[in-house]
Write a protein that holds these residues in place. Structure first.
Motif, short mmCIF file in Angstrom:
data_model
loop_
_atom_site.label_atom_id
_atom_site.label_comp_id
_atom_site.label_asym_id
_atom_site.label_seq_id
_atom_site.Cartn_x
_atom_site.Cartn_y
_atom_site.Cartn_z
N ALA A 125 78.67 61.25 9.64
CA ALA A 125 79.29 60.28 10.55
C ALA A 125 78.27 59.76 11.55
CB ALA A 125 80.47 60.92 11.28
N ASP A 126 77.44 60.65 12.07
CA ASP A 126 76.39 60.26 13.02
C ASP A 126 75.46 59.21 12.41
OD1 ASP A 126 75.03 60.72 15.60
OD2 ASP A 126 73.43 61.57 14.36
N HIS A 127 75.04 59.44 11.17
CA HIS A 127 74.16 58.48 10.49
C HIS A 127 74.85 57.12 10.31
CE1 HIS A 127 71.32 61.59 9.69
NE2 HIS A 127 71.98 62.16 8.71
N VAL A 128 76.07 57.15 9.82
CA VAL A 128 76.78 55.89 9.54
C VAL A 128 77.03 55.11 10.82
CG1 VAL A 128 78.93 54.89 8.66
CG2 VAL A 128 77.81 56.73 7.39
N ILE A 129 77.52 55.78 11.87
CA ILE A 129 77.77 55.10 13.14
C ILE A 129 76.48 54.57 13.73
CG2 ILE A 129 78.55 55.41 15.52
CD1 ILE A 129 80.57 57.54 14.33
N GLY A 130 75.45 55.40 13.74
CA GLY A 130 74.16 54.97 14.29
C GLY A 130 73.61 53.75 13.58
N TRP A 131 73.66 53.76 12.24
CA TRP A 131 73.11 52.61 11.51
C TRP A 131 74.05 51.41 11.52
CZ3 TRP A 131 68.40 51.66 11.43
CH2 TRP A 131 67.51 52.72 11.56
N PHE A 132 75.35 51.61 11.74
CA PHE A 132 76.23 50.47 11.96
C PHE A 132 75.84 49.79 13.27
CE2 PHE A 132 80.04 48.43 13.67
CZ PHE A 132 80.32 47.55 12.63
N LEU A 133 75.58 50.58 14.32
CA LEU A 133 75.13 50.01 15.59
C LEU A 133 73.79 49.31 15.44
CD1 LEU A 133 76.22 52.92 17.95
CD2 LEU A 133 77.34 50.69 17.66
N GLY A 134 72.87 49.94 14.71
CA GLY A 134 71.59 49.28 14.42
C GLY A 134 71.82 48.00 13.64
N GLY A 135 72.78 48.02 12.73
CA GLY A 135 73.13 46.83 11.96
C GLY A 135 73.69 45.72 12.83
N LEU A 136 74.46 46.08 13.85
CA LEU A 136 74.96 45.06 14.78
C LEU A 136 73.80 44.36 15.48
CD1 LEU A 136 78.03 46.87 16.42
CD2 LEU A 136 78.09 44.97 14.77
N VAL A 137 72.80 45.15 15.87
CA VAL A 137 71.61 44.56 16.51
C VAL A 137 70.91 43.63 15.54
CG1 VAL A 137 69.32 45.08 17.44
CG2 VAL A 137 71.29 46.48 18.12
N LEU A 138 70.71 44.08 14.31
CA LEU A 138 70.04 43.23 13.31
C LEU A 138 70.87 41.99 12.98
CD1 LEU A 138 68.49 45.90 10.96
CD2 LEU A 138 67.26 44.15 12.26
N ALA A 139 72.18 42.15 12.92
CA ALA A 139 73.05 40.99 12.66
C ALA A 139 72.92 39.98 13.79
CB ALA A 139 74.51 41.44 12.50
N TRP A 140 72.85 40.46 15.00
CA TRP A 140 72.68 39.58 16.16
C TRP A 140 71.33 38.86 16.10
CZ3 TRP A 140 75.52 37.46 19.82
CH2 TRP A 140 74.90 36.92 20.93
N MET A 141 70.30 39.59 15.72
CA MET A 141 68.97 39.00 15.67
C MET A 141 68.79 38.03 14.51
SD MET A 141 67.34 40.14 18.31
CE MET A 141 65.67 39.65 17.95
N THR A 142 69.58 38.16 13.47
CA THR A 142 69.43 37.29 12.30
C THR A 142 70.53 36.24 12.19
OG1 THR A 142 70.65 38.84 10.87
CG2 THR A 142 68.24 39.09 10.98
#
Length: 191
Positions: free
Chosen positions: A167-184
């Motif tokens: 769960a920690d991995h999935v939540i963390g990388w979802f948050l990282g994905g939100l950052v990348l989605a914002w940047m792209t």
């Protein structure tokens, strides 16, 4: 990779690092399934007297070139227990030195850069902001399936620990994905 994607990868890694700090230090996810030894001082004394080198220890141990008789004896020893793994540092050390935080941040940033690179190759097929974040969250799921479930399977890591880390991995990388989605996001949305 463009400067925007590099920055996005760095920021995604920072987001994962911050999430890790929150999940471990505030929410306690990092302690899920971990128990203390009931007679710690006695166990530590035995370890200090018998294990001199730091390392990853698996017990009971068998030399894989052992005879059939030795393998049969080891199998019985394993079946009757105890069996397990120990990550051992005989000299101890600082529990949370700054170098560990720096190393963790750098590994998260490197992983964020990998995620940014892969995302840049598939971005047109992901269906927008949430699709991009969800795609990057799959990196966390992949890590959990490949690493955490393997440790659960082979080394007997507790199920609660395994699920918490997944769960920690999935939540963390979802948050990282939100950052990348914002940047792209497309230029028209960057108001």
């Amino acid at each position: 990779m463009s400067k925007k994607l590099v920055l996005g990868g760095i920021l995604a890694g920072v987001a994962v690092f911050v999430w890790g700090a929150i999940s471990h230090m505030v929410l306690g996810l990092g302690e899920t399934g971990i128990k203390s030894l009931s007679n710690e001082e006695a166990v530590l004394t035995v370890l200090k007297e018998n294990v001199a080198e730091p390392g990853f220890y698996f017990f009971p141990w068998i030399d894989h070139s052992a005879s059939k008789e030795a393998t049969a004896a080891w199998t019985e020893k394993y079946r009757t227990g105890p069996a397990g793994v120990i990550i051992y540092q005989p000299l101890g050390g600082e529990p949370m030195p700054p170098s560990k935080f720096v190393t963790e941040l750098l590994t998260n940033i490197l992983a964020g850069l990998v995620a940014a690179f892969v995302l840049s190759k598939v971005v047109g097929n992901l269906g927008g902001f949430v699709g991009k974040a969800g795609f990057v969250a799959l990196f966390g799921l992949f890590a959990g399936l490949e690493i955490d479930l393997s440790y659960w399977n082979w080394y007997g890591f507790p199920t609660s620990y395994t699920l918490a880390y997944m769960a920690d991995h999935v939540i963390g990388w979802f948050l990282g994905g939100l950052v990348l989605a914002w940047m792209t996001r497309p230029a028209a949305q960057k108001a």
